[in-house]
Motif scaffolding. Sequence first.
Motif, PDB file in Angstrom:
ATOM      1  N   GLY A  83       0.888  -1.224   0.074  1.00 17.62           N
ATOM      2  CA  GLY A  83       0.185  -0.020  -0.073  1.00 17.62           C
ATOM      3  C   GLY A  83       0.783   1.268   0.058  1.00 17.62           C
ATOM      4  O   GLY A  83       0.239   2.257  -0.119  1.00 17.62           O
ATOM      5  N   ARG A  84       2.220   1.206   0.159  1.00 23.92           N
ATOM      6  CA  ARG A  84       3.069   2.456   0.077  1.00 23.92           C
ATOM      7  C   ARG A  84       3.536   2.441  -1.209  1.00 23.92           C
ATOM      8  O   ARG A  84       4.290   1.563  -1.623  1.00 23.92           O
ATOM      9  CB  ARG A  84       3.955   1.997   1.068  1.00 23.92           C
ATOM     10  CG  ARG A  84       4.996   3.179   1.589  1.00 23.92           C
ATOM     11  CD  ARG A  84       5.852   2.946   2.755  1.00 23.92           C
ATOM     12  NE  ARG A  84       7.274   3.224   2.509  1.00 23.92           N
ATOM     13  CZ  ARG A  84       8.139   3.266   3.048  1.00 23.92           C
ATOM     14  NH1 ARG A  84       8.209   2.038   3.907  1.00 23.92           N
ATOM     15  NH2 ARG A  84       9.361   3.946   3.035  1.00 23.92           N
ATOM     16  N   GLY A  85       3.124   3.631  -1.706  1.00 27.60           N
ATOM     17  CA  GLY A  85       3.645   4.075  -3.027  1.00 27.60           C
ATOM     18  C   GLY A  85       5.090   4.177  -3.189  1.00 27.60           C
ATOM     19  O   GLY A  85       5.888   4.511  -2.345  1.00 27.60           O
ATOM     20  N   GLY A  86       5.335   4.349  -4.657  1.00 33.21           N
ATOM     21  CA  GLY A  86       6.755   4.506  -4.905  1.00 33.21           C
ATOM     22  C   GLY A  86       7.851   3.514  -5.039  1.00 33.21           C
ATOM     23  O   GLY A  86       7.460   2.503  -4.722  1.00 33.21           O
ATOM     24  N   ALA A  87       8.997   3.713  -5.455  1.00 30.92           N
ATOM     25  CA  ALA A  87      10.055   2.729  -5.761  1.00 30.92           C
ATOM     26  C   ALA A  87      11.112   2.781  -4.500  1.00 30.92           C
ATOM     27  O   ALA A  87      11.715   3.875  -4.432  1.00 30.92           O
ATOM     28  CB  ALA A  87      10.694   3.066  -6.977  1.00 30.92           C
ATOM     29  N   TRP A  88      11.035   2.077  -3.744  1.00 34.44           N
ATOM     30  CA  TRP A  88      12.009   2.100  -2.318  1.00 34.44           C
ATOM     31  C   TRP A  88      12.487   0.767  -2.094  1.00 34.44           C
ATOM     32  O   TRP A  88      12.148  -0.418  -2.461  1.00 34.44           O
ATOM     33  CB  TRP A  88      11.271   2.693  -1.122  1.00 34.44           C
ATOM     34  CG  TRP A  88       9.876   2.091  -1.039  1.00 34.44           C
ATOM     35  CD1 TRP A  88       8.566   2.731  -1.343  1.00 34.44           C
ATOM     36  CD2 TRP A  88       9.551   0.987  -0.142  1.00 34.44           C
ATOM     37  NE1 TRP A  88       7.557   1.825  -1.149  1.00 34.44           N
ATOM     38  CE2 TRP A  88       7.979   1.132  -0.354  1.00 34.44           C
ATOM     39  CE3 TRP A  88      10.190   0.080   0.459  1.00 34.44           C
ATOM     40  CZ2 TRP A  88       7.235  -0.049   0.297  1.00 34.44           C
ATOM     41  CZ3 TRP A  88       9.613  -0.868   1.348  1.00 34.44           C
ATOM     42  CH2 TRP A  88       8.134  -1.259   0.974  1.00 34.44           C
ATOM     43  N   LEU A  89      13.449   0.809  -1.178  1.00 32.35           N
ATOM     44  CA  LEU A  89      13.923  -0.589  -0.790  1.00 32.35           C
ATOM     45  C   LEU A  89      14.490  -0.264   0.696  1.00 32.35           C
ATOM     46  O   LEU A  89      15.215   0.693   1.194  1.00 32.35           O
ATOM     47  CB  LEU A  89      15.527  -0.854  -1.294  1.00 32.35           C
ATOM     48  CG  LEU A  89      16.035  -2.073  -0.942  1.00 32.35           C
ATOM     49  CD1 LEU A  89      15.378  -3.469  -1.300  1.00 32.35           C
ATOM     50  CD2 LEU A  89      17.688  -2.150  -1.517  1.00 32.35           C
ATOM     51  N   GLU A  90      13.833  -0.951   1.633  1.00 30.08           N
ATOM     52  CA  GLU A  90      13.930  -1.149   3.081  1.00 30.08           C
ATOM     53  C   GLU A  90      15.491  -1.881   3.170  1.00 30.08           C
ATOM     54  O   GLU A  90      15.191  -3.159   3.040  1.00 30.08           O
ATOM     55  CB  GLU A  90      13.013  -1.279   4.012  1.00 30.08           C
ATOM     56  CG  GLU A  90      11.995  -0.298   3.928  1.00 30.08           C
ATOM     57  CD  GLU A  90      10.650  -0.899   4.652  1.00 30.08           C
ATOM     58  OE1 GLU A  90      10.032   0.336   5.036  1.00 30.08           O
ATOM     59  OE2 GLU A  90      10.295  -1.853   4.667  1.00 30.08           O
ATOM     60  N   THR A  91      16.458  -1.585   3.498  1.00 29.26           N
ATOM     61  CA  THR A  91      17.665  -2.482   3.778  1.00 29.26           C
ATOM     62  C   THR A  91      18.669  -2.178   4.925  1.00 29.26           C
ATOM     63  O   THR A  91      18.716  -1.047   5.329  1.00 29.26           O
ATOM     64  CB  THR A  91      18.364  -2.514   2.515  1.00 29.26           C
ATOM     65  OG1 THR A  91      19.483  -3.358   2.683  1.00 29.26           O
ATOM     66  CG2 THR A  91      18.794  -1.133   2.020  1.00 29.26           C
ATOM     67  N   PRO A  92      19.119  -3.205   5.373  1.00 31.99           N
ATOM     68  CA  PRO A  92      20.255  -2.886   6.444  1.00 31.99           C
ATOM     69  C   PRO A  92      21.578  -2.801   5.759  1.00 31.99           C
ATOM     70  O   PRO A  92      22.505  -2.356   6.459  1.00 31.99           O
ATOM     71  CB  PRO A  92      20.215  -4.414   7.327  1.00 31.99           C
ATOM     72  CG  PRO A  92      19.816  -5.386   6.387  1.00 31.99           C
ATOM     73  CD  PRO A  92      18.631  -4.570   5.411  1.00 31.99           C
ATOM     74  N   LEU A  93      21.517  -2.403   4.482  1.00 33.76           N
ATOM     75  CA  LEU A  93      22.867  -2.174   3.794  1.00 33.76           C
ATOM     76  C   LEU A  93      23.150  -0.720   3.857  1.00 33.76           C
ATOM     77  O   LEU A  93      24.247  -0.346   3.458  1.00 33.76           O
ATOM     78  CB  LEU A  93      22.450  -2.428   2.277  1.00 33.76           C
ATOM     79  CG  LEU A  93      22.602  -4.002   1.980  1.00 33.76           C
ATOM     80  CD1 LEU A  93      22.419  -4.362   0.569  1.00 33.76           C
ATOM     81  CD2 LEU A  93      24.039  -4.609   2.501  1.00 33.76           C
ATOM     82  N   VAL A  94      22.158   0.120   4.361  1.00 30.42           N
ATOM     83  CA  VAL A  94      22.378   1.465   4.531  1.00 30.42           C
ATOM     84  C   VAL A  94      22.236   1.694   6.056  1.00 30.42           C
ATOM     85  O   VAL A  94      21.212   1.261   6.690  1.00 30.42           O
ATOM     86  CB  VAL A  94      21.635   2.472   3.543  1.00 30.42           C
ATOM     87  CG1 VAL A  94      22.085   2.309   2.126  1.00 30.42           C
ATOM     88  CG2 VAL A  94      20.045   2.258   3.568  1.00 30.42           C
ATOM     89  N   ASP A  95      22.732   2.891   6.624  1.00 28.32           N
ATOM     90  CA  ASP A  95      22.580   3.464   7.763  1.00 28.32           C
ATOM     91  C   ASP A  95      21.909   4.858   7.847  1.00 28.32           C
ATOM     92  O   ASP A  95      21.597   5.235   8.887  1.00 28.32           O
ATOM     93  CB  ASP A  95      23.794   3.568   8.524  1.00 28.32           C
ATOM     94  CG  ASP A  95      25.099   4.244   8.034  1.00 28.32           C
ATOM     95  OD1 ASP A  95      24.942   4.828   7.089  1.00 28.32           O
ATOM     96  OD2 ASP A  95      25.937   4.362   8.576  1.00 28.32           O
TER      97      ASP A  95
END
Length: 140
Positions: A74-86
């Motif tokens: 339900g959350r729009g846009g192109a995104w990536l939730e990741t532990p690779l970034v702080d």
Amino acid sequence: MITRTLLPLALVATALTACSALEKVTPAAAPPPSAPVPAPVTGESDAERADEVAPEPEAGGRLGTTIVSLGDPGRGGAWLETPLVDAAAKGRVVHAGESVEVDLIPIPGEVGAGSRMSLAAFQALGASITGLPEVEVFRN
């Protein structure tokens, strides 16, 4: 009459003897796993040792690979939730020769813990939302 009584008793005795013989050949339970060996004391903190093991990636380079699952559809846009970034950043995700620009959003966890990706990014990459594709992650 005596034979009728003795025969069932003999069968029961034979069955009990067979059970006790099985107990003798049943393998013992596996020994408990050994305790983890503590790291040697060197005077370094955990953070210092982690920096030695996994150096910080370049500001605008390849961050690594991660297995992605579908994030909140339900959350729009192109995104990536990741532990690779702080910290939040702009980036790019590559899978099977396809690439999509995404917002990189930090989440807690080990680097190899996996990531969550938006439905829009899955669709842009042509990746199956029911699978767990591996993607390459880059910071812009």
